[in-house]
Scaffold this active site. Structure first.
Site, PDB file in Angstrom:
ATOM      1  CG  ASP A   1      -0.021   6.542  -2.420  1.00  0.00           C
ATOM      2  OD1 ASP A   1       0.612   5.539  -2.036  1.00  0.00           O
ATOM      3  OD2 ASP A   1      -1.144   6.854  -1.963  1.00  0.00           O
TER       4      ASP A   1
ATOM      5  CD1 TRP B   1       0.147  -0.060 -12.020  1.00  0.00           C
ATOM      6  CD2 TRP B   1       1.509  -1.759 -11.492  1.00  0.00           C
ATOM      7  NE1 TRP B   1       0.709  -0.525 -13.188  1.00  0.00           N
ATOM      8  CE2 TRP B   1       1.544  -1.572 -12.886  1.00  0.00           C
ATOM      9  CE3 TRP B   1       2.279  -2.777 -10.931  1.00  0.00           C
ATOM     10  CZ2 TRP B   1       2.330  -2.364 -13.732  1.00  0.00           C
ATOM     11  CZ3 TRP B   1       3.049  -3.567 -11.768  1.00  0.00           C
ATOM     12  CH2 TRP B   1       3.079  -3.350 -13.147  1.00  0.00           C
TER      13      TRP B   1
ATOM     14  NE  ARG C   1       2.414  -3.118  -0.159  1.00  0.00           N
ATOM     15  CZ  ARG C   1       1.567  -2.106  -0.359  1.00  0.00           C
ATOM     16  NH1 ARG C   1       0.313  -2.353  -0.672  1.00  0.00           N
ATOM     17  NH2 ARG C   1       1.969  -0.861  -0.220  1.00  0.00           N
TER      18      ARG C   1
ATOM     19  CG  HIS D   1       7.471  -0.628  -3.912  1.00  0.00           C
ATOM     20  ND1 HIS D   1       6.622   0.449  -3.751  1.00  0.00           N
ATOM     21  CD2 HIS D   1       7.236  -1.437  -2.851  1.00  0.00           C
ATOM     22  CE1 HIS D   1       5.912   0.285  -2.640  1.00  0.00           C
ATOM     23  NE2 HIS D   1       6.272  -0.854  -2.076  1.00  0.00           N
TER      24      HIS D   1
ATOM     25  CG  LEU E   1      15.048  18.389 -12.197  1.00  0.00           C
ATOM     26  CD1 LEU E   1      13.849  19.331 -12.084  1.00  0.00           C
ATOM     27  CD2 LEU E   1      14.585  17.016 -12.679  1.00  0.00           C
TER      28      LEU E   1
HETATM   29  C1  IPE Z   1       2.962   8.526   1.269  1.00  0.00           C
HETATM   30  O1  IPE Z   1       2.269   7.403   0.870  1.00  0.00           O
HETATM   31  C2  IPE Z   1       4.424   8.242   1.347  1.00  0.00           C
HETATM   32  C3  IPE Z   1       5.123   8.059   0.074  1.00  0.00           C
HETATM   33  C4  IPE Z   1       4.576   8.139  -1.102  1.00  0.00           C
HETATM   34  C5  IPE Z   1       6.533   7.784   0.177  1.00  0.00           C
HETATM   35  P1  IPE Z   1       1.655   6.369   1.912  1.00  0.00           P
HETATM   36  O2  IPE Z   1       1.054   5.269   1.116  1.00  0.00           O
HETATM   37  O3  IPE Z   1       2.678   5.995   2.920  1.00  0.00           O
HETATM   38  O4  IPE Z   1       0.538   7.239   2.638  1.00  0.00           O
HETATM   39  P2  IPE Z   1      -0.734   6.788   3.469  1.00  0.00           P
HETATM   40  O5  IPE Z   1      -0.265   5.767   4.467  1.00  0.00           O
HETATM   41  O6  IPE Z   1      -1.709   6.202   2.513  1.00  0.00           O
HETATM   42  O7  IPE Z   1      -1.252   8.038   4.089  1.00  0.00           O
HETATM   43  C1  IPE Z   2       3.884   4.403  -2.670  1.00  0.00           C
HETATM   44  O1  IPE Z   2       3.093   3.318  -2.994  1.00  0.00           O
HETATM   45  C2  IPE Z   2       5.302   4.028  -2.392  1.00  0.00           C
HETATM   46  C3  IPE Z   2       5.702   4.208  -1.000  1.00  0.00           C
HETATM   47  C4  IPE Z   2       4.931   4.588  -0.017  1.00  0.00           C
HETATM   48  C5  IPE Z   2       7.075   3.933  -0.691  1.00  0.00           C
HETATM   49  P1  IPE Z   2       2.349   2.476  -1.903  1.00  0.00           P
HETATM   50  O2  IPE Z   2       3.198   1.311  -1.540  1.00  0.00           O
HETATM   51  O3  IPE Z   2       1.908   3.313  -0.763  1.00  0.00           O
HETATM   52  O4  IPE Z   2       1.088   1.990  -2.728  1.00  0.00           O
HETATM   53  P2  IPE Z   2      -0.392   1.813  -2.218  1.00  0.00           P
HETATM   54  O5  IPE Z   2      -0.826   3.131  -1.643  1.00  0.00           O
HETATM   55  O6  IPE Z   2      -0.374   0.738  -1.183  1.00  0.00           O
HETATM   56  O7  IPE Z   2      -1.149   1.435  -3.430  1.00  0.00           O
HETATM   57 MG    MG Z   3       0.197   4.361  -0.390  1.00  0.00          MG
END
Ligand code: IPE
Ligand code: IPE
Ligand code: MG
Length: 245
Positions: A19, A24, A32, A36, A130
């Site tokens: 997450d 970032w 965004r 990723h 792994l």
């Molecule tokens: C959890 O992160 C899912 C993944 C890392 C793939 P999210 O960013 O979706 O979670 P919430 O919405 O903050 O709970």
């Molecule tokens: C996690 O990063 C990746 C996925 C959920 C696919 P986020 O996209 O949730 O990043 P934040 O939480 O918005 O920073």
């Molecule tokens: Mg997130």
């Protein structure tokens, strides 16, 4: 081998909620999706570190069953990125003796991604290093529902009775029944929640929330997490070892 690792217990199964990619990117005024892209590099670093440390299973939460709620452009970007990353990394995964197993409701994913996931699964199936458990369109509740449905179908067919169901039987219907439960769950990005991650399997996992955002995560953070894991005392509902004699 790193000196910091000597004498440490290496968790058999580490599970990561990857997450913080969005934040970032946001902090840098970038889209965004750029977060990723950087997150993908972190995944690669962590897979390599797990291979180096001798971790048996690494589960990574790549796309949740709830992530479809994001803007279509981000969803599309994420799934496309996953597809190309898998294609590009497949040879190196094999080179590192990594066995990849995709888990989640894969049938709901775009067909091209399904094909790449299946190809990666097949081509790495006999690797003995792994195990990389890649959670895609994964939801912990959905997994339990799917398991319950599978068992119900057996009952309906007359092959099982309702009272045959117990924890060990239900486990057999989960997406990856042969994997041990995670010993350590790491959530970078600072959020203190599970977000529907491996609900059945994490009942006694050690949880570690870290303040680093996923794109900044590397070997040193994994090492710090393992060191923290070694400080934990796991009791599984019992009493501390020193109190039991
Ligand atoms: C959890 O992160 C899912 C993944 C890392 C793939 P999210 O960013 O979706 O979670 P919430 O919405 O903050 O709970
Ligand atoms: C996690 O990063 C990746 C996925 C959920 C696919 P986020 O996209 O949730 O990043 P934040 O939480 O918005 O920073
Ligand atoms: Mg997130």
């Amino acid at each position: 081998m790193d000196e910091a690792l000597s004498g440490l217990i290496i968790p058999r199964h580490i599970a990561i909620i990857m997450d913080g990619n969005g934040r970032w990117a946001q902090q840098r005024g970038l889209p965004r999706l750029q977060g990723h892209f950087e997150g993908r590099k972190a995944t690669r670093r962590v897979v390599e570190a797990c291979v180096e440390f001798g971790v048996e299973v690494l589960s990574v939460y790549a796309f949740s069953a709830e992530n479809w709620r994001r803007p279509a452009e981000e969803v599309q970007g994420l799934l496309t990125l996953m597809e190309s990353a898998l294609q590009e990394e497949l040879a190196d995964l094999c080179g590192n003796n990594v066995r990849l197993i995709p888990t989640g409701r894969l049938g709901e994913l775009p067909e091209s991604l399904q094909r790449v996931l299946e190809k990666a699964r097949q081509e790495t199936a006999s690797n003995s290093g792994l195990t990389l458990n890649l959670l895609v369109n994964y939801g912990g509740r959905a997994e339990i529902v799917d398991a319950a449905r599978s068992f119900a179908r057996r009952v309906q067919a007359g092959w099982a009775a309702p009272d045959d169901l117990n924890e060990e039987v239900l486990r057999q219907y989960l997406y990856a029944p042969d994997l041990p439960d995670p010993d350590l769950v790491i959530r970078p990005g600072g959020e203190q929640r599970l977000s529907n991650f491996l609900l059945w399997q994490t009942s006694y996992s050690e949880l570690l929330v870290m303040d680093v955002l996923w794109p900044d995560f590397g070997r040193e953070h994994l090492l710090a997490a393992i060191i923290e894991f070694n400080r934990r005392e796991r009791r599984f509902g019992g009493v501390a070892d020193t109190e039991s004699d």
